[in-house]
Design a protein around this motif. Sequence first.
Motif, PDB file in Angstrom:
ATOM      1  N   ASP A  55       0.811  -1.211   0.000  1.00  0.00           N
ATOM      2  CA  ASP A  55       0.000   0.000   0.000  1.00  0.00           C
ATOM      3  C   ASP A  55       0.849   1.268   0.000  1.00  0.00           C
ATOM      4  OD1 ASP A  55      -2.324  -1.521   0.071  1.00  0.00           O
ATOM      5  OD2 ASP A  55      -2.358  -1.567   2.257  1.00  0.00           O
ATOM      6  N   ALA A  56       2.150   1.135  -0.050  1.00  0.00           N
ATOM      7  CA  ALA A  56       3.040   2.291   0.019  1.00  0.00           C
ATOM      8  C   ALA A  56       2.936   3.127  -1.260  1.00  0.00           C
ATOM      9  CB  ALA A  56       4.479   1.844   0.223  1.00  0.00           C
ATOM     10  N   ILE A  57       3.184   4.405  -1.125  1.00  0.00           N
ATOM     11  CA  ILE A  57       3.201   5.307  -2.276  1.00  0.00           C
ATOM     12  C   ILE A  57       4.356   4.928  -3.187  1.00  0.00           C
ATOM     13  CG2 ILE A  57       3.513   7.707  -2.984  1.00  0.00           C
ATOM     14  CD1 ILE A  57       2.375   8.358  -0.092  1.00  0.00           C
ATOM     15  N   ILE A  58       5.510   4.758  -2.599  1.00  0.00           N
ATOM     16  CA  ILE A  58       6.697   4.315  -3.324  1.00  0.00           C
ATOM     17  C   ILE A  58       7.110   2.976  -2.741  1.00  0.00           C
ATOM     18  CG2 ILE A  58       9.126   4.809  -3.809  1.00  0.00           C
ATOM     19  CD1 ILE A  58       8.386   7.787  -3.679  1.00  0.00           C
ATOM     20  N   ARG A  59       7.221   1.986  -3.582  1.00  0.00           N
ATOM     21  CA  ARG A  59       7.607   0.648  -3.122  1.00  0.00           C
ATOM     22  C   ARG A  59       9.134   0.585  -3.048  1.00  0.00           C
ATOM     23  NH1 ARG A  59       3.472  -0.576  -7.003  1.00  0.00           N
ATOM     24  NH2 ARG A  59       1.568  -1.051  -5.870  1.00  0.00           N
ATOM     25  N   GLU A 127      12.482  -0.575  10.415  1.00  0.00           N
ATOM     26  CA  GLU A 127      13.763  -0.174   9.829  1.00  0.00           C
ATOM     27  C   GLU A 127      14.199   1.224  10.267  1.00  0.00           C
ATOM     28  OE1 GLU A 127      11.162  -1.346   8.096  1.00  0.00           O
ATOM     29  OE2 GLU A 127      11.900  -3.331   7.516  1.00  0.00           O
ATOM     30  N   GLY A 128      13.262   2.009  10.839  1.00  0.00           N
ATOM     31  CA  GLY A 128      13.587   3.372  11.250  1.00  0.00           C
ATOM     32  C   GLY A 128      13.669   4.332  10.074  1.00  0.00           C
ATOM     33  N   ILE A 129      12.834   4.099   9.058  1.00  0.00           N
ATOM     34  CA  ILE A 129      12.852   4.901   7.837  1.00  0.00           C
ATOM     35  C   ILE A 129      11.461   5.477   7.605  1.00  0.00           C
ATOM     36  CG2 ILE A 129      13.291   4.884   5.332  1.00  0.00           C
ATOM     37  CD1 ILE A 129      15.788   4.133   6.906  1.00  0.00           C
ATOM     38  N   GLN A 130      11.402   6.736   7.159  1.00  0.00           N
ATOM     39  CA  GLN A 130      10.167   7.344   6.691  1.00  0.00           C
ATOM     40  C   GLN A 130      10.405   7.854   5.283  1.00  0.00           C
ATOM     41  OE1 GLN A 130       9.094  10.501   9.406  1.00  0.00           O
ATOM     42  NE2 GLN A 130       7.789   9.138  10.599  1.00  0.00           N
ATOM     43  N   CYS A 131       9.443   7.603   4.397  1.00  0.00           N
ATOM     44  CA  CYS A 131       9.499   8.114   3.029  1.00  0.00           C
ATOM     45  C   CYS A 131       8.404   9.165   2.894  1.00  0.00           C
ATOM     46  CB  CYS A 131       9.298   6.976   2.039  1.00  0.00           C
ATOM     47  SG  CYS A 131       9.451   7.505   0.328  1.00  0.00           S
ATOM     48  N   VAL A 132       8.794  10.400   2.567  1.00  0.00           N
ATOM     49  CA  VAL A 132       7.877  11.529   2.493  1.00  0.00           C
ATOM     50  C   VAL A 132       7.782  11.997   1.041  1.00  0.00           C
ATOM     51  CG1 VAL A 132       7.453  13.881   3.293  1.00  0.00           C
ATOM     52  CG2 VAL A 132       8.512  12.222   4.823  1.00  0.00           C
ATOM     53  N   VAL A 133       6.538  12.194   0.572  1.00  0.00           N
ATOM     54  CA  VAL A 133       6.289  12.674  -0.793  1.00  0.00           C
ATOM     55  C   VAL A 133       5.361  13.880  -0.697  1.00  0.00           C
ATOM     56  CG1 VAL A 133       5.364  12.103  -3.069  1.00  0.00           C
ATOM     57  CG2 VAL A 133       6.548  10.349  -1.737  1.00  0.00           C
ATOM     58  N   ASP A 134       5.742  14.984  -1.360  1.00  0.00           N
ATOM     59  CA  ASP A 134       4.883  16.162  -1.341  1.00  0.00           C
ATOM     60  C   ASP A 134       3.670  15.933  -2.238  1.00  0.00           C
ATOM     61  OD1 ASP A 134       5.427  17.786  -4.103  1.00  0.00           O
ATOM     62  OD2 ASP A 134       7.241  16.765  -3.411  1.00  0.00           O
ATOM     63  N   ALA A 135       2.604  16.687  -1.981  1.00  0.00           N
ATOM     64  CA  ALA A 135       1.330  16.496  -2.671  1.00  0.00           C
ATOM     65  C   ALA A 135       1.447  16.670  -4.181  1.00  0.00           C
ATOM     66  CB  ALA A 135       0.290  17.464  -2.108  1.00  0.00           C
ATOM     67  N   LYS A 136       2.243  17.616  -4.632  1.00  0.00           N
ATOM     68  CA  LYS A 136       2.403  17.869  -6.069  1.00  0.00           C
ATOM     69  C   LYS A 136       3.051  16.679  -6.775  1.00  0.00           C
ATOM     70  CE  LYS A 136       5.536  20.353  -8.696  1.00  0.00           C
ATOM     71  NZ  LYS A 136       6.558  21.353  -8.783  1.00  0.00           N
ATOM     72  N   SER A 137       3.999  16.046  -6.126  1.00  0.00           N
ATOM     73  CA  SER A 137       4.724  14.931  -6.729  1.00  0.00           C
ATOM     74  C   SER A 137       3.977  13.609  -6.638  1.00  0.00           C
ATOM     75  CB  SER A 137       6.093  14.768  -6.059  1.00  0.00           C
ATOM     76  OG  SER A 137       6.849  15.935  -6.190  1.00  0.00           O
ATOM     77  N   LEU A 138       2.991  13.532  -5.770  1.00  0.00           N
ATOM     78  CA  LEU A 138       2.272  12.284  -5.525  1.00  0.00           C
ATOM     79  C   LEU A 138       1.703  11.691  -6.808  1.00  0.00           C
ATOM     80  CD1 LEU A 138       1.364  10.340  -3.315  1.00  0.00           C
ATOM     81  CD2 LEU A 138      -0.683  11.739  -3.043  1.00  0.00           C
ATOM     82  N   LEU A 139       1.135  12.515  -7.651  1.00  0.00           N
ATOM     83  CA  LEU A 139       0.540  12.064  -8.906  1.00  0.00           C
ATOM     84  C   LEU A 139       1.571  11.369  -9.788  1.00  0.00           C
ATOM     85  CD1 LEU A 139      -1.880  12.118 -10.908  1.00  0.00           C
ATOM     86  CD2 LEU A 139      -0.987  14.308 -11.715  1.00  0.00           C
ATOM     87  N   ASN A 161       9.314   3.722 -12.672  1.00  0.00           N
ATOM     88  CA  ASN A 161       8.067   4.467 -12.544  1.00  0.00           C
ATOM     89  C   ASN A 161       7.047   3.999 -13.581  1.00  0.00           C
ATOM     90  OD1 ASN A 161       6.058   6.359 -12.221  1.00  0.00           O
ATOM     91  ND2 ASN A 161       7.462   8.090 -12.087  1.00  0.00           N
ATOM     92  N   PRO A 162       5.941   3.370 -13.138  1.00  0.00           N
ATOM     93  CA  PRO A 162       4.923   2.919 -14.085  1.00  0.00           C
ATOM     94  C   PRO A 162       4.145   4.078 -14.713  1.00  0.00           C
ATOM     95  CG  PRO A 162       4.139   2.598 -11.850  1.00  0.00           C
ATOM     96  CD  PRO A 162       5.570   3.054 -11.754  1.00  0.00           C
ATOM     97  N   ASN A 163       4.244   5.278 -14.139  1.00  0.00           N
ATOM     98  CA  ASN A 163       3.537   6.447 -14.667  1.00  0.00           C
ATOM     99  C   ASN A 163       4.304   7.133 -15.789  1.00  0.00           C
ATOM    100  OD1 ASN A 163       1.550   6.198 -12.546  1.00  0.00           O
ATOM    101  ND2 ASN A 163       3.112   7.026 -11.191  1.00  0.00           N
ATOM    102  N   ALA A 164       5.555   6.785 -15.973  1.00  0.00           N
ATOM    103  CA  ALA A 164       6.388   7.442 -16.981  1.00  0.00           C
ATOM    104  C   ALA A 164       6.122   6.849 -18.362  1.00  0.00           C
ATOM    105  CB  ALA A 164       7.856   7.287 -16.613  1.00  0.00           C
ATOM    106  N   GLU A 165       5.876   7.736 -19.322  1.00  0.00           N
ATOM    107  CA  GLU A 165       5.718   7.288 -20.703  1.00  0.00           C
ATOM    108  C   GLU A 165       7.079   7.088 -21.349  1.00  0.00           C
ATOM    109  OE1 GLU A 165       3.107   9.792 -22.941  1.00  0.00           O
ATOM    110  OE2 GLU A 165       1.513   9.628 -21.469  1.00  0.00           O
TER     111      GLU A 165
END
Length: 176
Positions: A55-59, A127-139, A161-165
């Motif tokens: 369910d992570a934004i970035i795997r 693991e002691g890791i957090q991955c942060v993504v800003d709202a603009k980049s989320l898409l 990136n599966p979103n990249a053409e």
Amino acid sequence: MAIAVHQALGFSFAPSSINHRPAALNSYSKLYSSPTDVDAPAAVEEEDAFEGDDDAIIRIKPSAMARLVELKSKRDADPKSTVDPSSPLILRMGVRNGGCSGLSYVMDFSTADEIEEEDEIDNYEKEGIQCVVDAKSLLYLYGMELDFSDELIGGGFKFFNPNAEESCGCGSSFTV
């Protein structure tokens, strides 16, 4: 030892046919990603133990997580560091305009004070890791995979990136 093996098999070497290397190259030497590295990279067992969040934004792939955990442990062991060792390593990922394909990936370490209310956060507490993504980049980044390679040429963090053409040859920029 190679000479002894070849002599045992019936081969002989003339002294001029032996490849002489500098003494420094004859001993086992390790290659690391930076000159300040002193410990070996994370063991394979650590990579196998990490199971990414579907369910992570970035795997984050196991090899990338192992490298992030290694960077966190180096940060925590650094006597000059002002960061509390119990605090997570915060990885901020995003996109910006630029690069040869139009958009380029941005990846940097951050602090808890720099996290905005609209940022999305994936927590990897074990693991002691957090991955942060800003709202603009989320898409642009949703569903992306972050991997790590320690190859001598082309090594480092890799973005899938599966979103990249289209992506550039080096993989650090893309088009949607």
